[in-house]
Design a protein around this motif. Structure first.
Motif, PDB file in Angstrom:
ATOM      1  N   SER A 188      -1.114   5.132   7.771  1.00 35.23           N
ATOM      2  CA  SER A 188      -1.014   4.658   9.657  1.00 35.23           C
ATOM      3  C   SER A 188      -0.633   3.291   9.028  1.00 35.23           C
ATOM      4  CB  SER A 188      -2.313   5.342  10.168  1.00 35.23           C
ATOM      5  OG  SER A 188      -2.596   6.879  10.089  1.00 35.23           O
ATOM      6  N   LEU A 189      -1.677   2.547   8.275  1.00 31.87           N
ATOM      7  CA  LEU A 189      -0.961   1.395   8.236  1.00 31.87           C
ATOM      8  C   LEU A 189      -0.432   0.696   8.188  1.00 31.87           C
ATOM      9  CD1 LEU A 189      -5.106   0.340   6.582  1.00 31.87           C
ATOM     10  CD2 LEU A 189      -4.192   0.261   9.437  1.00 31.87           C
ATOM     11  N   ARG A 190       0.952   1.623   7.462  1.00 31.07           N
ATOM     12  CA  ARG A 190       1.756   1.313   6.885  1.00 31.07           C
ATOM     13  C   ARG A 190       3.171   1.045   8.198  1.00 31.07           C
ATOM     14  NH1 ARG A 190       0.685   3.519   1.588  1.00 31.07           N
ATOM     15  NH2 ARG A 190       1.791   5.281   2.420  1.00 31.07           N
ATOM     16  N   SER A 191       2.684   1.733   9.213  1.00 31.46           N
ATOM     17  CA  SER A 191       3.523   2.401  10.340  1.00 31.46           C
ATOM     18  C   SER A 191       2.535   1.839  11.456  1.00 31.46           C
ATOM     19  CB  SER A 191       3.507   3.306  11.144  1.00 31.46           C
ATOM     20  OG  SER A 191       4.069   4.268  12.015  1.00 31.46           O
ATOM     21  N   ARG A 192       2.720   0.280  11.823  1.00 29.49           N
ATOM     22  CA  ARG A 192       2.060  -0.689  12.540  1.00 29.49           C
ATOM     23  C   ARG A 192       2.187  -0.460  14.379  1.00 29.49           C
ATOM     24  NH1 ARG A 192       2.396  -3.673   8.712  1.00 29.49           N
ATOM     25  NH2 ARG A 192       0.970  -4.805   7.990  1.00 29.49           N
ATOM     26  N   PHE A 193       4.326   0.243  14.460  1.00 30.75           N
ATOM     27  CA  PHE A 193       4.741   0.710  15.390  1.00 30.75           C
ATOM     28  C   PHE A 193       3.844   1.872  16.395  1.00 30.75           C
ATOM     29  CE2 PHE A 193       8.242   3.003  17.937  1.00 30.75           C
ATOM     30  CZ  PHE A 193       7.958   1.384  18.643  1.00 30.75           C
ATOM     31  N   ALA A 194       3.919   2.920  15.275  1.00 31.92           N
ATOM     32  CA  ALA A 194       2.967   3.445  15.709  1.00 31.92           C
ATOM     33  C   ALA A 194       2.066   3.543  15.954  1.00 31.92           C
ATOM     34  CB  ALA A 194       3.157   4.809  14.458  1.00 31.92           C
ATOM     35  N   LEU A 195       0.778   2.439  15.473  1.00 34.56           N
ATOM     36  CA  LEU A 195      -0.271   2.479  16.066  1.00 34.56           C
ATOM     37  C   LEU A 195      -0.267   2.191  17.518  1.00 34.56           C
ATOM     38  CD1 LEU A 195      -1.739   0.596  12.965  1.00 34.56           C
ATOM     39  CD2 LEU A 195      -2.737   2.826  14.264  1.00 34.56           C
ATOM     40  N   LEU A 196       0.671   0.739  17.809  1.00 31.39           N
ATOM     41  CA  LEU A 196       0.999   0.385  19.171  1.00 31.39           C
ATOM     42  C   LEU A 196       1.684   1.365  19.999  1.00 31.39           C
ATOM     43  CD1 LEU A 196       1.854  -3.476  18.237  1.00 31.39           C
ATOM     44  CD2 LEU A 196      -0.238  -2.286  18.812  1.00 31.39           C
ATOM     45  N   PHE A 197       2.530   1.633  19.761  1.00 34.01           N
ATOM     46  CA  PHE A 197       3.047   2.735  20.492  1.00 34.01           C
ATOM     47  C   PHE A 197       2.334   3.679  21.153  1.00 34.01           C
ATOM     48  CE2 PHE A 197       5.545   7.082  21.853  1.00 34.01           C
ATOM     49  CZ  PHE A 197       6.836   5.817  22.107  1.00 34.01           C
ATOM     50  N   GLY A 198       0.620   4.458  20.076  1.00 35.20           N
ATOM     51  CA  GLY A 198       0.219   5.253  21.106  1.00 35.20           C
ATOM     52  C   GLY A 198      -0.477   5.136  21.729  1.00 35.20           C
ATOM     53  N   VAL A 199      -0.864   3.302  22.085  1.00 34.96           N
ATOM     54  CA  VAL A 199      -1.642   3.917  23.433  1.00 34.96           C
ATOM     55  C   VAL A 199      -0.653   3.349  24.070  1.00 34.96           C
ATOM     56  CG1 VAL A 199      -1.489   0.872  23.116  1.00 34.96           C
ATOM     57  CG2 VAL A 199      -3.422   2.529  23.864  1.00 34.96           C
ATOM     58  N   LEU A 200       0.881   3.632  24.348  1.00 29.93           N
ATOM     59  CA  LEU A 200       1.757   2.493  25.434  1.00 29.93           C
ATOM     60  C   LEU A 200       1.407   3.657  27.005  1.00 29.93           C
ATOM     61  CD1 LEU A 200       3.737   0.804  26.095  1.00 29.93           C
ATOM     62  CD2 LEU A 200       5.785   3.028  25.542  1.00 29.93           C
ATOM     63  N   MET A 201       1.094   4.750  26.451  1.00 30.87           N
ATOM     64  CA  MET A 201       1.704   5.766  27.946  1.00 30.87           C
ATOM     65  C   MET A 201       0.376   5.353  28.447  1.00 30.87           C
ATOM     66  SD  MET A 201       1.789   9.755  28.609  1.00 30.87           S
ATOM     67  CE  MET A 201       0.364   9.920  28.006  1.00 30.87           C
ATOM     68  N   PRO A 202      -1.207   5.008  28.267  1.00 36.41           N
ATOM     69  CA  PRO A 202      -2.037   4.767  29.285  1.00 36.41           C
ATOM     70  C   PRO A 202      -2.203   2.944  29.956  1.00 36.41           C
ATOM     71  CG  PRO A 202      -2.907   5.633  27.340  1.00 36.41           C
ATOM     72  CD  PRO A 202      -1.605   5.526  27.082  1.00 36.41           C
ATOM     73  N   LEU A 203      -1.507   2.090  28.994  1.00 39.24           N
ATOM     74  CA  LEU A 203      -1.187   0.419  29.114  1.00 39.24           C
ATOM     75  C   LEU A 203      -0.580   1.142  30.058  1.00 39.24           C
ATOM     76  CD1 LEU A 203      -1.153  -0.862  25.705  1.00 39.24           C
ATOM     77  CD2 LEU A 203      -2.533  -1.295  28.047  1.00 39.24           C
ATOM     78  N   LEU A 204       0.785   1.696  30.270  1.00 35.93           N
ATOM     79  CA  LEU A 204       1.741   1.877  31.806  1.00 35.93           C
ATOM     80  C   LEU A 204       0.881   2.472  33.020  1.00 35.93           C
ATOM     81  CD1 LEU A 204       5.209   3.247  29.870  1.00 35.93           C
ATOM     82  CD2 LEU A 204       4.494   0.693  30.499  1.00 35.93           C
ATOM     83  N   TYR A 205       0.051   3.098  32.558  1.00 35.30           N
ATOM     84  CA  TYR A 205      -0.585   3.654  33.364  1.00 35.30           C
ATOM     85  C   TYR A 205      -1.975   2.506  34.572  1.00 35.30           C
ATOM     86  CZ  TYR A 205      -0.373   8.912  33.324  1.00 35.30           C
ATOM     87  OH  TYR A 205       0.274   9.787  33.959  1.00 35.30           O
ATOM     88  N   LEU A 206      -2.518   1.939  32.887  1.00 42.07           N
ATOM     89  CA  LEU A 206      -2.889   0.809  33.526  1.00 42.07           C
ATOM     90  C   LEU A 206      -2.280  -0.253  34.396  1.00 42.07           C
ATOM     91  CD1 LEU A 206      -6.180  -0.390  32.867  1.00 42.07           C
ATOM     92  CD2 LEU A 206      -4.905  -1.823  31.086  1.00 42.07           C
ATOM     93  N   LEU A 207      -1.256  -0.514  34.091  1.00 35.24           N
ATOM     94  CA  LEU A 207      -0.394  -2.113  34.505  1.00 35.24           C
ATOM     95  C   LEU A 207       0.586  -1.458  35.802  1.00 35.24           C
ATOM     96  CD1 LEU A 207       1.504  -2.599  31.006  1.00 35.24           C
ATOM     97  CD2 LEU A 207      -0.567  -4.244  32.585  1.00 35.24           C
ATOM     98  N   PHE A 208       0.514  -0.272  36.325  1.00 37.46           N
ATOM     99  CA  PHE A 208       1.750   0.402  36.922  1.00 37.46           C
ATOM    100  C   PHE A 208       0.684   1.262  38.080  1.00 37.46           C
ATOM    101  CE2 PHE A 208       5.015  -0.430  33.933  1.00 37.46           C
ATOM    102  CZ  PHE A 208       5.327  -1.689  34.526  1.00 37.46           C
ATOM    103  N   PHE A 209      -0.185   1.767  37.335  1.00 33.61           N
ATOM    104  CA  PHE A 209      -1.181   3.081  38.051  1.00 33.61           C
ATOM    105  C   PHE A 209      -1.731   2.304  38.870  1.00 33.61           C
ATOM    106  CE2 PHE A 209      -3.687   6.704  38.655  1.00 33.61           C
ATOM    107  CZ  PHE A 209      -3.503   7.409  40.492  1.00 33.61           C
ATOM    108  N   GLY A 210      -2.803   1.636  38.060  1.00 35.83           N
ATOM    109  CA  GLY A 210      -4.102   0.923  38.216  1.00 35.83           C
ATOM    110  C   GLY A 210      -3.903  -0.200  39.646  1.00 35.83           C
TER     111      GLY A 210
END
Length: 249
Positions: free
Chosen positions: A17-39
């Motif tokens: 998992s640590l070798r795939s830093r992009f996947a770590l950040l991409f996993g939180v993308l959908m909740p962040l979008l809800y936070l930014l645009f729905f909140g």
């Protein structure tokens, strides 16, 4: 030996998992979008609960992170099954429980990290919640991740292709999201929908974390949420371990 074997499997998958830093950040993308645009749409709306709209929305987004992320964790087992990795692990002296726990603890670590990023972003947008409540929220995310990842891995050991796995998981996660009140409290809906939602175990987790975010810890919601989370985790780990022990034997 169980601790040693679990640490060995955990370290192996955590390094992946640590070798795939992009996947770590991409996993939180959908909740962040809800936070930014729905909140921001909820800031002036009466949501029928205590606290601000952020104290209603953020707990739901935290559990959404665990719900969708952990439910699809089994895709990696399908790939490993096809490559013979799982079978080679199962013929070693490593405990079958460790084969499961190492994976799910890695998932819990990853999603806890993503949950921290989500809460920090929410604080920047206006969330104010007591630190003990935030930590309780992280604990619920970890338990939800362990339980759902265990069931996801068990399902992945039973199906043969991603085409079978994906639709099955979607058919289970979407009703869970809609009936658990992740986005908005179910009390805002009609009475029949609120009653139906109480049959969904995740509803109790959402209510418990929302209570924690307003500083209410000795409540019925917190009691039911804790009991459901612990019982569901114990059941899921038991099922997952049994499948890892017997599938393909």
């Amino acid at each position: 030996m169980l601790f040693h074997d679990t640490a060995l499997i955990y370290g192996r998958y955590l390094r992946q998992s640590l070798r795939s830093r992009f996947a770590l950040l991409f996993g939180v993308l959908m909740p962040l979008l809800y936070l930014l645009f729905f909140g921001p749409l909820l800031t002036e709306l009466p949501l029928g609960g205590r606290g601000s709209s952020w104290q209603v929305l953020v707990p739901g987004l935290l559990l959404q992170l665990g719900l969708f992320g952990a439910s699809f964790a089994g895709f990696s087992v399908i790939i490993e099954n096809g490559q013979g990795v799982v079978e080679r692990m199962r013929v070693t002296p490593v405990s079958r429980l460790a084969l499961l726990l190492g994976r799910v603890l890695r998932d819990a670590t990853v999603f806890a990290f993503q949950a921290v990023l989500l809460v920090l972003a929410a604080v920047a947008m206006g969330l104010r919640a007591p630190l003990p409540g935030v930590l309780i929220g992280f604990a619920f995310v970890a338990l939800l991740t362990v339980s759902l990842a265990s069931l996801s891995y068990a399902l992945a050991m039973k199906v043969r292709t991603p085409q079978e796995f994906g639709p099955t998981v979607n058919a289970l996660t979407m009703p869970s999201m809609l009936l658990s009140g992740l986005m908005l409290p179910m009390t805002l809906g009609p009475a029949w929908l609120d009653v139906l939602s109480h049959l969904m175990p995740f509803r109790h987790l959402v209510d418990a974390v929302r209570d924690a975010y307003v500083g209410s810890y000795a409540t019925a919601h917190m009691l039911y949420g804790t009991l459901v989370a612990l019982a569901f985790t114990a059941l899921a780990v038991t099922v997952g371990t049994r499948v890892f022990r017997t599938a393909g034997a």
